[in-house]
Scaffold this motif. Structure first.
Motif, PDB file in Angstrom:
ATOM      1  N   GLY A  75       0.798  -1.223   0.000  1.00  0.00           N
ATOM      2  CA  GLY A  75       0.000   0.000   0.000  1.00  0.00           C
ATOM      3  C   GLY A  75       0.826   1.265   0.000  1.00  0.00           C
ATOM      4  N   ILE A  76       2.033   1.185  -0.554  1.00  0.00           N
ATOM      5  CA  ILE A  76       2.924   2.345  -0.627  1.00  0.00           C
ATOM      6  C   ILE A  76       2.781   3.032  -1.984  1.00  0.00           C
ATOM      7  CG2 ILE A  76       5.333   3.117  -0.659  1.00  0.00           C
ATOM      8  CD1 ILE A  76       4.590   2.276   2.084  1.00  0.00           C
ATOM      9  N   LYS A  77       2.583   4.339  -1.950  1.00  0.00           N
ATOM     10  CA  LYS A  77       2.560   5.124  -3.185  1.00  0.00           C
ATOM     11  C   LYS A  77       3.970   5.595  -3.525  1.00  0.00           C
ATOM     12  CE  LYS A  77       0.234   9.084  -5.350  1.00  0.00           C
ATOM     13  NZ  LYS A  77      -0.703  10.218  -5.113  1.00  0.00           N
ATOM     14  N   LYS A  78       4.594   6.325  -2.590  1.00  0.00           N
ATOM     15  CA  LYS A  78       5.959   6.814  -2.766  1.00  0.00           C
ATOM     16  C   LYS A  78       6.671   6.869  -1.421  1.00  0.00           C
ATOM     17  CE  LYS A  78       6.085   7.837  -7.234  1.00  0.00           C
ATOM     18  NZ  LYS A  78       7.002   7.130  -8.173  1.00  0.00           N
ATOM     19  N   VAL A  79       7.997   6.677  -1.470  1.00  0.00           N
ATOM     20  CA  VAL A  79       8.847   6.903  -0.309  1.00  0.00           C
ATOM     21  C   VAL A  79       9.909   7.916  -0.695  1.00  0.00           C
ATOM     22  CG1 VAL A  79      10.397   5.909   1.407  1.00  0.00           C
ATOM     23  CG2 VAL A  79       8.495   4.543   0.534  1.00  0.00           C
ATOM     24  N   ILE A  80       9.969   9.023   0.020  1.00  0.00           N
ATOM     25  CA  ILE A  80      10.988  10.042  -0.225  1.00  0.00           C
ATOM     26  C   ILE A  80      12.132   9.792   0.739  1.00  0.00           C
ATOM     27  CG2 ILE A  80      11.545  12.495  -0.019  1.00  0.00           C
ATOM     28  CD1 ILE A  80       8.146  11.230  -1.171  1.00  0.00           C
ATOM     29  N   LEU A  81      13.322   9.551   0.195  1.00  0.00           N
ATOM     30  CA  LEU A  81      14.517   9.310   1.001  1.00  0.00           C
ATOM     31  C   LEU A  81      15.382  10.564   0.927  1.00  0.00           C
ATOM     32  CD1 LEU A  81      13.707   6.438  -0.575  1.00  0.00           C
ATOM     33  CD2 LEU A  81      15.590   5.625   0.834  1.00  0.00           C
ATOM     34  N   ASN A  82      15.390  11.318   2.012  1.00  0.00           N
ATOM     35  CA  ASN A  82      16.031  12.626   2.001  1.00  0.00           C
ATOM     36  C   ASN A  82      17.252  12.689   2.914  1.00  0.00           C
ATOM     37  OD1 ASN A  82      15.931  15.676   1.470  1.00  0.00           O
ATOM     38  ND2 ASN A  82      15.941  15.586   3.709  1.00  0.00           N
ATOM     39  N   ASP A  83      18.271  13.395   2.448  1.00  0.00           N
ATOM     40  CA  ASP A  83      19.418  13.720   3.288  1.00  0.00           C
ATOM     41  C   ASP A  83      20.101  14.945   2.689  1.00  0.00           C
ATOM     42  OD1 ASP A  83      20.981  11.712   5.533  1.00  0.00           O
ATOM     43  OD2 ASP A  83      22.063  13.483   4.812  1.00  0.00           O
ATOM     44  N   LYS A  84      20.595  15.829   3.531  1.00  0.00           N
ATOM     45  CA  LYS A  84      21.261  17.023   2.983  1.00  0.00           C
ATOM     46  C   LYS A  84      22.738  16.770   2.676  1.00  0.00           C
ATOM     47  CE  LYS A  84      22.527  19.358   7.329  1.00  0.00           C
ATOM     48  NZ  LYS A  84      22.396  20.608   8.114  1.00  0.00           N
ATOM     49  N   ASN A  85      23.263  15.627   3.126  1.00  0.00           N
ATOM     50  CA  ASN A  85      24.648  15.252   2.856  1.00  0.00           C
ATOM     51  C   ASN A  85      24.747  14.708   1.421  1.00  0.00           C
ATOM     52  OD1 ASN A  85      27.160  14.031   2.684  1.00  0.00           O
ATOM     53  ND2 ASN A  85      26.939  12.791   4.535  1.00  0.00           N
ATOM     54  N   VAL A  89      23.216  11.154  -0.338  1.00  0.00           N
ATOM     55  CA  VAL A  89      22.271  11.122  -1.461  1.00  0.00           C
ATOM     56  C   VAL A  89      22.814  10.251  -2.592  1.00  0.00           C
ATOM     57  CG1 VAL A  89      21.034  12.514  -3.169  1.00  0.00           C
ATOM     58  CG2 VAL A  89      21.299  13.349  -0.838  1.00  0.00           C
ATOM     59  N   LYS A  90      24.108  10.376  -2.844  1.00  0.00           N
ATOM     60  CA  LYS A  90      24.745   9.553  -3.870  1.00  0.00           C
ATOM     61  C   LYS A  90      24.615   8.067  -3.534  1.00  0.00           C
ATOM     62  CE  LYS A  90      29.066   9.344  -6.519  1.00  0.00           C
ATOM     63  NZ  LYS A  90      30.462   9.872  -6.642  1.00  0.00           N
ATOM     64  N   LEU A  91      24.804   7.739  -2.252  1.00  0.00           N
ATOM     65  CA  LEU A  91      24.692   6.355  -1.797  1.00  0.00           C
ATOM     66  C   LEU A  91      23.234   5.874  -1.835  1.00  0.00           C
ATOM     67  CD1 LEU A  91      26.075   3.851  -0.697  1.00  0.00           C
ATOM     68  CD2 LEU A  91      26.021   4.862   1.586  1.00  0.00           C
ATOM     69  N   ILE A  92      22.317   6.753  -1.485  1.00  0.00           N
ATOM     70  CA  ILE A  92      20.884   6.417  -1.555  1.00  0.00           C
ATOM     71  C   ILE A  92      20.493   6.036  -2.988  1.00  0.00           C
ATOM     72  CG2 ILE A  92      18.550   7.417  -1.440  1.00  0.00           C
ATOM     73  CD1 ILE A  92      19.593   9.041   1.040  1.00  0.00           C
ATOM     74  N   LYS A  93      20.936   6.832  -3.950  1.00  0.00           N
ATOM     75  CA  LYS A  93      20.633   6.553  -5.365  1.00  0.00           C
ATOM     76  C   LYS A  93      21.196   5.201  -5.788  1.00  0.00           C
ATOM     77  CE  LYS A  93      20.291  11.371  -6.912  1.00  0.00           C
ATOM     78  NZ  LYS A  93      20.917  12.443  -7.707  1.00  0.00           N
ATOM     79  N   LEU A 101      14.126  -0.141  -7.084  1.00  0.00           N
ATOM     80  CA  LEU A 101      12.982   0.500  -6.436  1.00  0.00           C
ATOM     81  C   LEU A 101      12.752   1.933  -6.932  1.00  0.00           C
ATOM     82  CD1 LEU A 101      13.483  -0.774  -2.759  1.00  0.00           C
ATOM     83  CD2 LEU A 101      11.543  -1.280  -4.251  1.00  0.00           C
ATOM     84  N   SER A 102      13.221   2.229  -8.139  1.00  0.00           N
ATOM     85  CA  SER A 102      13.110   3.601  -8.658  1.00  0.00           C
ATOM     86  C   SER A 102      11.662   4.047  -8.894  1.00  0.00           C
ATOM     87  CB  SER A 102      13.917   3.742  -9.954  1.00  0.00           C
ATOM     88  OG  SER A 102      13.491   2.793 -10.901  1.00  0.00           O
ATOM     89  N   ARG A 103      10.748   3.112  -9.029  1.00  0.00           N
ATOM     90  CA  ARG A 103       9.339   3.475  -9.229  1.00  0.00           C
ATOM     91  C   ARG A 103       8.677   3.930  -7.931  1.00  0.00           C
ATOM     92  NH1 ARG A 103       6.593  -0.846 -13.477  1.00  0.00           N
ATOM     93  NH2 ARG A 103       7.884  -0.309 -15.280  1.00  0.00           N
ATOM     94  N   LYS A 104       9.174   3.415  -6.826  1.00  0.00           N
ATOM     95  CA  LYS A 104       8.567   3.754  -5.532  1.00  0.00           C
ATOM     96  C   LYS A 104       9.382   4.772  -4.738  1.00  0.00           C
ATOM     97  CE  LYS A 104       5.783  -0.286  -4.273  1.00  0.00           C
ATOM     98  NZ  LYS A 104       5.639  -1.397  -3.291  1.00  0.00           N
TER      99      LYS A 104
END
Length: 368
Positions: A75-85, A89-93, A101-104
């Motif tokens: 039941g997940i539409k989107k998950v936003i994974l945020n970091d200012k570092n 962010v590079k590692l998250i991608k 999981l690029s669609r979610k």
């Protein structure tokens, strides 16, 4: 940055090599238990919400928490994974691609406060290193009016009474040293969340709260402003005598007829911090999964269910034995004794040598 690949839940992901606290991107392997419980808690909420949900992992680090939400919760539409570092962010991608999981999942490089103030999320997870205090106002603005808020605090020394002035500065409440310090810390955190959301006409209803290892974790449902008045009725003071361990809750007291000189903490939330029905549903969800720490999580949830209907604050039997200079019965024997006399009684997850009861301090001491 050099990486090593590990697995947690259904996610294979990269983390920096080297010591945890020296790494350019933070990852805490010891928080696996709270990530597991968070998955089940959000899943229970999603089923009650009856629609697809958007989740904001506002301080994502490696992204493991948000990635697991996207993979393991239905039941997940989107998950936003945020970091200012930018390194994070590079590692998250990289980890999003690794798990397809690029669609979610959407990576975001933003100050968490700015991100939250620009968007509305059904579920917000604040899992900082330290205090969540600087993010709470933004979370209160951002959370959907029927949403779900998950908050971690790792600054236990401030919340639990070791540094009272630090607690006053961060949370607006001066903590005190007590033997029930872990529950006091959780209640101060909940008080802070309730009051912050109340300023924006949102009622924060605690559903699941616990203390484990080095952190406090709180989950709650957001409801309409009409529920705020009832929450505020449950605010009061903790009056504590460090000499004899007497405690009274409610109105503020400095000294009583027995010449107890009380230290005071408040105003803080003294109502329920666990919803028994919700906790049972979280336990049922955990039982369906193949979490590595499943046995520990089941044990914790069972204890939370047991103490859910108990009044605020526990009695540490070791501390009482020392003060009263007596041998106190074994915990289970004492609980049976209390129940036989018509009192509520249970163990508590907050302390392995403690009991929760509605007997009151004087009656409890007599029974020991």
């Amino acid at each position: 940055m050099k990486f090593r690949k590990i697995q947690e839940g259904k996610i294979n992901f990269y983390v920096p090599k080297g010591r945890i606290y020296d790494a350019p991107v933070f990852f805490n392997p010891e928080a696996e238990l709270t990530r597991d419980i968070s998955i089940s808690a959000i899943q229970v909420f999603q089923k009650q919400f009856k629609n697809k949900i958007t989740i904001c992992d506002a301080l994502a680090g490696t992204g493991i928490r948000g990635l697991r939400y996207a993979k393991e919760i239905t039941g997940i539409k989107k998950v936003i994974l945020n970091d200012k570092n930018p390194k994070a962010v590079k590692l998250i991608k990289k980890n999003i691609r690794e798990n397809k999981l690029s669609r979610k999942c959407i990576s975001s490089k933003e100050d968490a406060n700015i991100l939250l103030r620009k968007n509305v999320f059904v579920v917000i997870d604040l899992d900082p290193f330290g205090s969540p205090n600087i993010f709470m106002d933004s979370a209160a603005r951002s959370i959907y009016h029927k949403g779900f808020l998950c908050v971690t605090a790792t600054d236990q020394s401030a919340l639990a009474g070791t540094y009272p002035e630090s607690c006053l500065r961060k949370y607006g409440i001066k903590s005190i040293k007590t033997e029930f310090y872990n529950e006091l810390g959780v209640r101060i955190l909940i008080s802070f969340i309730i009051l912050n959301l109340a300023r924006y006409d949102r009622a924060f209803i605690p559903l699941l709260s616990f203390s484990t290892k080095h952190y406090y974790r709180v989950f709650g449902r957001v409801e309409h402003a009409g529920k705020i008045a009832n929450l505020l009725k449950d605010f009061g003071y903790v009056n504590y005598c460090p000499k004899c361990l007497e405690r009274k809750i409610g109105n503020i007291e400095k000294i009583d007829s027995k010449k107890h000189v009380f230290e005071n903490c408040g105003l803080i939330y003294l109502g329920k911090i666990l919803n028994k029905k919700f906790c049972k549903k979280v336990l049922a969800d955990i039982r369906k999964r193949d979490f590595r720490l499943k046995k520990d999580e089941e044990k914790l949830l069972k204890m939370l269910i047991e103490e859910a209907e108990m009044p605020a604050f526990y009695y540490d039997l070791h501390s009482l034995a020392k003060k009263l200079k007596t041998n106190i019965p074994k915990t289970e024997v004492l609980i049976k004794k209390l129940k036989k006399r018509g009192f509520k009684a249970s163990r508590t997850h907050f302390c392995s040598t403690a009991v929760k009861t509605d007997a009151g301090y004087k009656k409890f001491c007599k029974l020991t």
